[in-house]
Motif scaffolding. Structure first.
Motif, PDB file in Angstrom:
ATOM      1  N   ARG B  92     -11.372  -4.051 -47.934  1.00 27.08           N
ATOM      2  CA  ARG B  92     -11.613  -2.746 -47.559  1.00 27.08           C
ATOM      3  C   ARG B  92     -13.378  -3.053 -46.281  1.00 27.08           C
ATOM      4  NH1 ARG B  92     -15.476   0.605 -51.504  1.00 27.08           N
ATOM      5  NH2 ARG B  92     -15.744   1.444 -49.812  1.00 27.08           N
ATOM      6  N   ALA B  93     -13.132  -3.957 -45.521  1.00 26.40           N
ATOM      7  CA  ALA B  93     -13.799  -3.722 -44.536  1.00 26.40           C
ATOM      8  C   ALA B  93     -12.758  -4.367 -43.588  1.00 26.40           C
ATOM      9  CB  ALA B  93     -14.814  -5.507 -43.928  1.00 26.40           C
ATOM     10  N   GLU B  94     -11.601  -4.739 -43.351  1.00 27.81           N
ATOM     11  CA  GLU B  94     -10.418  -5.462 -43.058  1.00 27.81           C
ATOM     12  C   GLU B  94      -9.917  -3.842 -42.879  1.00 27.81           C
ATOM     13  OE1 GLU B  94      -8.650  -8.147 -40.968  1.00 27.81           O
ATOM     14  OE2 GLU B  94      -9.455  -9.349 -42.606  1.00 27.81           O
ATOM     15  N   GLU B  95      -9.583  -3.433 -43.540  1.00 32.21           N
ATOM     16  CA  GLU B  95      -8.964  -2.286 -43.982  1.00 32.21           C
ATOM     17  C   GLU B  95     -10.095  -1.293 -42.631  1.00 32.21           C
ATOM     18  OE1 GLU B  95      -8.434   0.186 -47.689  1.00 32.21           O
ATOM     19  OE2 GLU B  95      -7.610  -1.363 -48.122  1.00 32.21           O
ATOM     20  N   ALA B  96     -10.934  -0.973 -42.846  1.00 34.14           N
ATOM     21  CA  ALA B  96     -12.029   0.498 -41.773  1.00 34.14           C
ATOM     22  C   ALA B  96     -11.347  -0.757 -40.581  1.00 34.14           C
ATOM     23  CB  ALA B  96     -13.108   0.479 -42.451  1.00 34.14           C
ATOM     24  N   ARG B  97     -11.979  -1.592 -40.057  1.00 29.37           N
ATOM     25  CA  ARG B  97     -11.516  -2.424 -39.464  1.00 29.37           C
ATOM     26  C   ARG B  97     -10.453  -1.812 -38.485  1.00 29.37           C
ATOM     27  NH1 ARG B  97      -9.115  -6.832 -36.286  1.00 29.37           N
ATOM     28  NH2 ARG B  97      -8.681  -7.098 -37.988  1.00 29.37           N
ATOM     29  N   LYS B  98      -9.361  -1.774 -39.322  1.00 35.95           N
ATOM     30  CA  LYS B  98      -8.106  -1.648 -38.811  1.00 35.95           C
ATOM     31  C   LYS B  98      -7.690  -0.119 -38.544  1.00 35.95           C
ATOM     32  CE  LYS B  98      -4.612  -4.680 -40.970  1.00 35.95           C
ATOM     33  NZ  LYS B  98      -5.307  -5.518 -42.190  1.00 35.95           N
TER      34      LYS B  98
END
Lengths: 320, 143
Positions: B92-98
């Motif tokens: 989810r962190a990765e998603e948020a960064r994207k």
């Protein structure tokens, strides 16, 4: 007569169904309310500590920052927090009435209080509104206030991220001197049965209002005795990294944020408890109604039987 | 001698305990606070917070905020965001960064936006991802 009992029976059934729904809504609201009050209490620790820090800092050095600047009020911004949905008793009516009262005569609320003197507002005060929740936004539109923004997509317990855009907008506009005072209209959660509509100053940051707000959330005070530790700072010994004004620059917007956040949480808790009470009342009156209808039904049934017997007896008598 | 330590975010108190030492990422670089530190106020930046208490080391991802060390061995951190390493959801962190990055792209294309805020968001998510990955393998079995 038979038709009558049938109609009554149908009513009983329909009232019973309504009761089931209101009962369920009551339960749902109760659990949402618990969550929202918990969140409100949790926020207070942070707000309190940030505030302590600010007070201590202001003792050390003369604080002069745009967010603390008190100026004569020409333009007033109201953040009106209401609910998105109805069926919550007088929750929206109360906050809207309170706001309308104040806005009809904006002089009073636009007065700036500093430590030693009052700054009277200018003659022509214009009022803009930010609406959180659909009901308040609708009201602002209807009353012809300038609705500059409307937020209605918060969940049952608002998250800090939901508040960010609002607080940023408010802070920016205040710094640009577009508004000279920002107040938030929210519903203070005292207990499950008592909620009070209130207006509090957000900007310029004022000790009185912030402290009042932190004291709020009645009945839950005993839980966090640790809020009592007020820092006693011996200013001269403190080390600041990188420097005091930088630290202040970072803290002040946070305080505004937390204050607005706190207000939305209190309102959310109030909304849910208002809905809970409304639904409980509805369930209770449904219960009463069912009792009444049952009585009527039994009477009608008995009347029908009595009539039939009378008819049979009458028929037998006629034959004999 | 221990430090009375507390991390609060606007949403809740994340951690509260007596600790032996803590390393904090501040704007001027990482500092480690030991008991009897002199009173200090400092500004945090996104990074990794390492706490040593009697149970061993705890790792947290923080993003911005400030710390206040008080004279009586009390340390308070007011963070915008604080999360234990083992609780970070890397995907989810990765998603948020994207998401933040695409917004940044849009902003560069001339849309009205706030670069500083977006950059802070990207930093924060990157930091969470980094810490989450680093400590992925030492998650507590019962967490």
């Amino acid at each position: 007569m038979a038709v009558n009992t049938k109609a009554i029976k149908r009513r009983i059934k329909s009232v019973g169904n309504t009761k089931k729904i209101t009962k369920a809504m009551e339960m749902v609201s109760a659990s949402k309310m618990r969550k929202a009050t918990e969140a409100a209490v949790n926020t207070r620790t942070y707000a309190k500590m940030a505030w302590d820090l600010l007070v201590n800092l202001s003792k050390i050095q003369e604080v002069k920052l745009p967010l603390l600047e008190v100026r004569q009020v020409n333009k007033l911004l109201v953040i009106l927090i209401s609910s998105n949905r109805g069926l919550c008793g007088s929750f929206n009516a109360n906050i809207i009435r309170k706001t309308a009262e104040q806005l009809n005569n904006p002089k009073n609320i636009s007065r700036q209080r500093t430590q030693n003197n009052l700054i009277e507002p200018s003659e022509n005060i214009t009022v803009d509104v930010i609406g959180i929740g659909k009901k308040g936004a609708d009201f602002a539109k209807k009353m012809g206030y300038n609705l500059i923004a409307s937020f209605s997509n918060f969940g049952d317990t608002p998250k800090l991220n939901d508040i960010m855009p609002i607080s940023r907008m408010v802070i920016d506009e205040y710094q640009k001197k577009k508004y000279d005072k920002v107040v938030v209209a929210y519903t203070d959660y005292k207990s499950a049965i008592a909620q009070i509509a209130k207006l509090r100053q957000v900007l310029p940051i004022a000790e009185h209002d912030l402290e009042k707000m932190l004291q709020g959330t009645g009945g839950l005070d005993s839980q966090d005795a640790n809020l009592q530790i007020t820092a006693k700072m011996d200013g001269n010994n403190y080390l600041f990294e990188p420097n005091p004004s930088k630290v202040l620059e970072i803290i002040l917007p946070r305080l505004v944020e937390t204050q607005i956040y706190q207000a939305t949480l209190e309102s959310a808790a109030s909304e849910h408890s208002a809905r809970m009470m409304a639904m409980r009342n509805a369930s209770d009156s449904a219960e009463d109604m069912i009792k009444e209808l049952n009585l009527n039904f039994n009477k009608a049934r008995q009347a029908g039987i009595t009539q039939e017997i009378a008819e049979i007896a009458g028929g037998a008598a006629a034959l004999g | 001698m221990n430090i009375k330590f507390k991390i609060a975010t606007p949403e809740k108190v994340v951690y509260e305990n007596e600790i032996e030492q803590v390393s904090v990422p501040t704007m001027d670089g990482e500092i480690t606070i030991l008991p009897n530190h002199i009173p200090l106020v400092s500004v945090l930046k996104a990074g990794e917070l390492r706490i040593k208490d009697k149970n061993g080391e705890q790792i947290m991802a923080v993003s911005g905020g400030f710390l206040e060390m008080r004279g009586n061995n009390e340390l308070i951190i007011l963070a915008d965001n604080a999360e234990r390493a083992e609780h970070i959801d890397i995907d989810r962190a990765e998603e948020a960064r994207k998401r933040a990055e695409t917004e940044m792209e849009k902003a560069k294309a001339g849309e009205d936006a706030d670069f500083a805020r977006l950059q802070a968001m990207i930093d924060r998510e990157l930091n969470r991802i980094k810490i989450g990955k680093k400590y992925k393998n030492i998650r507590m079995p019962n967490n």
